[in-house]
Design a protein around this motif. Sequence first.
Motif, mmCIF file in Angstrom:
data_model
loop_
_atom_site.group_PDB
_atom_site.id
_atom_site.type_symbol
_atom_site.label_atom_id
_atom_site.label_comp_id
_atom_site.label_asym_id
_atom_site.label_seq_id
_atom_site.Cartn_x
_atom_site.Cartn_y
_atom_site.Cartn_z
ATOM 1 N N VAL A 802 0.837 -1.199 0.000
ATOM 2 C CA VAL A 802 0.000 0.000 0.000
ATOM 3 C C VAL A 802 0.873 1.251 0.000
ATOM 4 N N LEU A 803 1.907 1.252 0.836
ATOM 5 C CA LEU A 803 2.834 2.381 0.846
ATOM 6 C C LEU A 803 3.466 2.569 -0.529
ATOM 7 N N ALA A 804 3.878 1.480 -1.166
ATOM 8 C CA ALA A 804 4.495 1.575 -2.492
ATOM 9 C C ALA A 804 3.515 2.131 -3.514
ATOM 10 N N ALA A 805 2.240 1.740 -3.424
ATOM 11 C CA ALA A 805 1.236 2.225 -4.373
ATOM 12 C C ALA A 805 1.044 3.731 -4.236
ATOM 13 N N ILE A 806 1.025 4.221 -2.992
ATOM 14 C CA ILE A 806 0.894 5.670 -2.773
ATOM 15 C C ILE A 806 2.118 6.396 -3.313
ATOM 16 N N PHE A 807 3.287 5.885 -3.002
ATOM 17 C CA PHE A 807 4.541 6.457 -3.480
ATOM 18 C C PHE A 807 4.539 6.484 -5.019
ATOM 19 N N ARG A 808 4.143 5.380 -5.618
ATOM 20 C CA ARG A 808 4.136 5.283 -7.085
ATOM 21 C C ARG A 808 3.186 6.298 -7.710
ATOM 22 N N ASP A 809 2.003 6.449 -7.125
ATOM 23 C CA ASP A 809 1.035 7.385 -7.674
ATOM 24 C C ASP A 809 1.555 8.823 -7.610
ATOM 25 N N ARG A 810 2.233 9.149 -6.528
ATOM 26 C CA ARG A 810 2.804 10.498 -6.426
ATOM 27 C C ARG A 810 3.929 10.689 -7.441
ATOM 28 N N MET A 811 4.739 9.659 -7.645
ATOM 29 C CA MET A 811 5.810 9.766 -8.634
ATOM 30 C C MET A 811 5.242 9.965 -10.033
ATOM 31 N N ILE A 812 4.194 9.230 -10.359
ATOM 32 C CA ILE A 812 3.583 9.375 -11.679
ATOM 33 C C ILE A 812 3.006 10.767 -11.844
ATOM 34 N N ASP A 813 2.305 11.241 -10.811
ATOM 35 C CA ASP A 813 1.702 12.575 -10.900
ATOM 36 C C ASP A 813 2.748 13.666 -11.045
ATOM 37 N N GLN A 814 3.823 13.568 -10.283
ATOM 38 C CA GLN A 814 4.771 14.676 -10.231
ATOM 39 C C GLN A 814 5.908 14.548 -11.236
ATOM 40 N N LEU A 815 6.353 13.330 -11.492
ATOM 41 C CA LEU A 815 7.479 13.151 -12.402
ATOM 42 C C LEU A 815 7.014 13.051 -13.851
ATOM 43 N N ARG A 816 5.852 12.437 -14.042
ATOM 44 C CA ARG A 816 5.345 12.259 -15.402
ATOM 45 C C ARG A 816 4.309 13.316 -15.767
ATOM 46 N N SER A 817 3.188 13.310 -15.067
ATOM 47 C CA SER A 817 2.059 14.129 -15.497
ATOM 48 C C SER A 817 2.324 15.621 -15.370
ATOM 49 N N ARG A 818 3.082 16.035 -14.356
ATOM 50 C CA ARG A 818 3.317 17.466 -14.157
ATOM 51 C C ARG A 818 4.627 17.924 -14.778
ATOM 52 N N ALA A 819 5.692 17.195 -14.491
ATOM 53 C CA ALA A 819 7.001 17.641 -14.973
ATOM 54 C C ALA A 819 7.342 17.098 -16.359
ATOM 55 N N GLY A 820 6.707 15.976 -16.774
ATOM 56 C CA GLY A 820 7.019 15.400 -18.069
ATOM 57 C C GLY A 820 8.446 14.916 -18.177
ATOM 58 N N VAL A 821 9.045 14.567 -17.039
ATOM 59 C CA VAL A 821 10.457 14.178 -17.016
ATOM 60 C C VAL A 821 10.653 12.716 -17.410
ATOM 61 N N SER A 822 9.689 11.870 -17.062
ATOM 62 C CA SER A 822 9.829 10.437 -17.313
ATOM 63 C C SER A 822 8.494 9.873 -17.760
ATOM 64 N N TYR A 823 8.550 8.963 -18.714
ATOM 65 C CA TYR A 823 7.320 8.317 -19.182
ATOM 66 C C TYR A 823 6.901 7.174 -18.274
ATOM 67 N N SER A 824 7.862 6.476 -17.695
ATOM 68 C CA SER A 824 7.527 5.231 -17.000
ATOM 69 C C SER A 824 8.165 5.116 -15.619
ATOM 70 N N PRO A 825 7.975 6.099 -14.721
ATOM 71 C CA PRO A 825 8.515 5.918 -13.365
ATOM 72 C C PRO A 825 7.758 4.807 -12.642
ATOM 73 N N ASN A 826 8.434 4.139 -11.726
ATOM 74 C CA ASN A 826 7.776 3.053 -11.005
ATOM 75 C C ASN A 826 8.323 2.975 -9.590
#
Length: 957
Positions: A802-826
């Motif tokens: 569960v902790l990993a899922a929350i962490f992953r969702d934040r990484m996707i939101d901030q690294l991909r969707s907002r910053a456009g830095v990475s397509y596939s963070p995990n």
Amino acid sequence: MLRFLRSPLLASIALSTLVPVAPVYAQTAPRPVQTAEDPWLYKGSDLVHDEAWKFGRLSNGLRYAVRKNGVPPGQVSVRVRIDAGSLMEQESERGFAHLLEHLSFRGSTFVPDGESKRIWQRLGVTFGSDSNASTTFTQTVYKLDLPTATPAGIDESFKILAGMMAAPAITQASLDAERPVVLAEAREQPGAQERMQDAMLGLMFAGQPLANRKPIGTTAALTGATPESVLAFHNRWYRPDRAVVIAIGDVDPATLEAMVQKHFGTWQGKGAAPKSPDFGKPVAEGNPVAASIVEPAVPPLAMMTIVRPWTVFSDTVIFNQKRMIDLVAIRIINRRLETRARSGGSFVGAGADLSDVGRSANITTVNVMPVGADWETALRDVRGVIADAQNAAPTQAEIDRELAEIRSSMQQRISTAPVESGMKLADDLVEAVDINETVTTPQASLDIFETAVKARMFTPATVQAAAKRVFEGTAVRALVNTHTPDPQLVTKVTAALASDAVGTVGKRKALGNVSFAQFPKLGAPGKVVSRTPVLPELEIEKVVFANGVNLLMRKDSSEVGKVYVNVRFGGGLNALPAQPSPGWAGEMALLASGIGKFGQEELDALIGNRQMGFDFDIAADAFRLGGQTNKADLPDQLRLFAAKLTAPAWDPNPITRAKTAVLSGYAGLDSSPDAVLGRDLEKLLHSGDPRWGIPERETIEATTPASFRKLWEPLLASGPIEVEVFGDMDSDATVQAVAATFGAMKPRAASTAPVPPITFPAHVDKPVVRTHSGKPDQAAAVIAWPTGAGSAGITESRKLEVLAAIFRDRMIDQLRSRAGVSYSPNVASQWPLGLSAGGKLIALGMVAPDKTDFFFTLAREIAADLVAKPVDADELNRALAPIKQTLLRQSSGNMFWMRLVEGGSYDPARISSVDTLARDVALTTPVEVQALAQKYLRPDRDWSMVVLPRPDAKAGG
């Protein structure tokens, strides 16, 4: 068409010989060719309709298909297909179809930017797997698998999807946010493989649009995209008359049909309907016949293609029967090629395939991986095998062997049809629509096949004619990859194609009758010491035999016709030495080394027309033999596995072949950041322990058949055995079958060797650096924290998910969707049950080289925030809901329960923890998530790594 027969399968069995009779090519099915529009899928086809599907058409031209399906229970799968892919793009629009796919997912007039993802998460949808999309040359497909679909959830989901199609939010803000993500996706493609693909497409489709219309597009077109130009592409191609909606699930089809009508019925196209572009036809004149590339990161390869015009215009019975003859011819050729490769020929592997690609061409492809760099000899020998098949008819026994395997596959498909997942059926229908095919029932497919057999369409003469036909066409072209430049290479390839192919196979080996009766004897059936229920509510039993073998079994017929078998023996990674060894070759060569007097050829013949599997892998605390079978074949499936342990053979050829294959691609292990991570990351995360990761080249080169046997022979003969049998079987008969096989074995001694220690690397102030030889704009960043291992911490491991899922969702939101830095963070949590240590929570992303510091800063900020305060209720729910729904779906299958309890006969905590699974996950609280973050996400214990381009990396890789 009967799509699952396309790719030739190499394993099969010889059956009785049929008397060759002249073929009768006759239309045998009484069903007339459909000329009406509805059901629209079958226009021009005389195949039996799959009546489980209900087809319809709205007044705006949108076509749909709905169906009832309860696998997995409670789920609804929706596919929206738009007949527009990269082949519909103009030069200035290259990549727009894919870019529009991304923009559509962000939001529409119905849903604010980014909100659809959150709505679906609350409904239990996992982003990236349950909700996704794909763009090809000819279509864009939006996918949604909605678990536990409530009426409100279905309604909301159809509303979102309809908005995405009819009115996506194509604004400057959304374009500026998503364009970097698409460019990051393009950047993350491995350079060598990308160039190889470009060369193949350019040669195979020379003179046709598909030659240079990859869906990813071009940087120039993507950076030049404006909201107006993307909207123009959308309005041109996103029209209801070019759309198909497929909905299948555990609800009344009338409900799904009503949803299609309600949400898609008002959609209207804008402007005049465009005409689909001409995809062209293969033309020989003026186009190249040969090409070469120099890619050290890709194994040496020779690829020959024969191109013909696209052929799938009407999916009829006779079309399928004639294609079956072609496929039988290719299967026979592939079997002969595999025999040559196994016996130490000039090529490591070779195979032919027949396919229809992108509505542009029908293609026969031959791929050859030579031994070393000698592609000329390898290609000559492969062409010789093909020429032999063209010059001399196969025996009827060879044909019957292929027919037996095809029949077995079809019969298995019939028996398991009641448990075919809705996701698979939806995807099959999408594929059929894309390539002008239909779908029919498994029984109807078998009937088409058996009618062809009865009409004696598969004779030596007809198969020989097919072997000629599939290697004739508009043009023959070849591409060769080498590791060293050769200015004359194209000339040599052209000459190789022009030379006469001479059949060189000679007299073929006849296997004769191969049966389990010829297997080594196992002894008298073992006695049952005890038989007790261990999880009565799941009907899981434990059986102990006098020789120490344990059996865990579950009789459950919900998956009709499927029985899963898993045999755990020995110590797995714990039993391998913590030093360089031939352990790396086990998964590639151990099974192929044979049993008793049987080599791989005989084993193929033995199990080819049976529903049996023969897989091997290495788990943390056990070696595993696995396979899917059925009730009738279960006894022999068990006999196969037991014989492998009691009477292993040691054919040297599979070891030599494995070495050649791995070494031929070894240079590619530093060709991209992703490749370097695959080679080194796990070894680094285990402080250099060679049991993990890919071995050094010297270790591979030093492996010999003798050293391989020295390591693996005692491993096969020692350590405890646990057999798991779960599925549609008879419990008493299963006990008897295990007693007659594993129960009949001699008692096995447990290993007394100490288990090598496992350590997580120490904290580093600066990331560990590795380099790659690929594109200069590619890098990777990794950060990991040690956690735990072992069955005593199962509850904690589940909450860490569960902790990993929350962490992953934040990484996707901030690294991909907002910053456009990475397509596939995990971000992932790994907690090995069978080891004493080695657990970790790990975050990684493919980024530009100048963004690695940004990645680490962001990851540490997220970790610090998770440590500092509890997550809010909505964020926790958006993490928990997909995990809970995934568990619910998986729990409808026997494989899920088998994996939960495997190893439990020797580690009872694994079995007792099954009862706590639901509450361990569902009752996770914000306080618990914070406590885990505080316990494990400590900045003084993290370990980090970067993979950067080498200074000599060239533009484009």
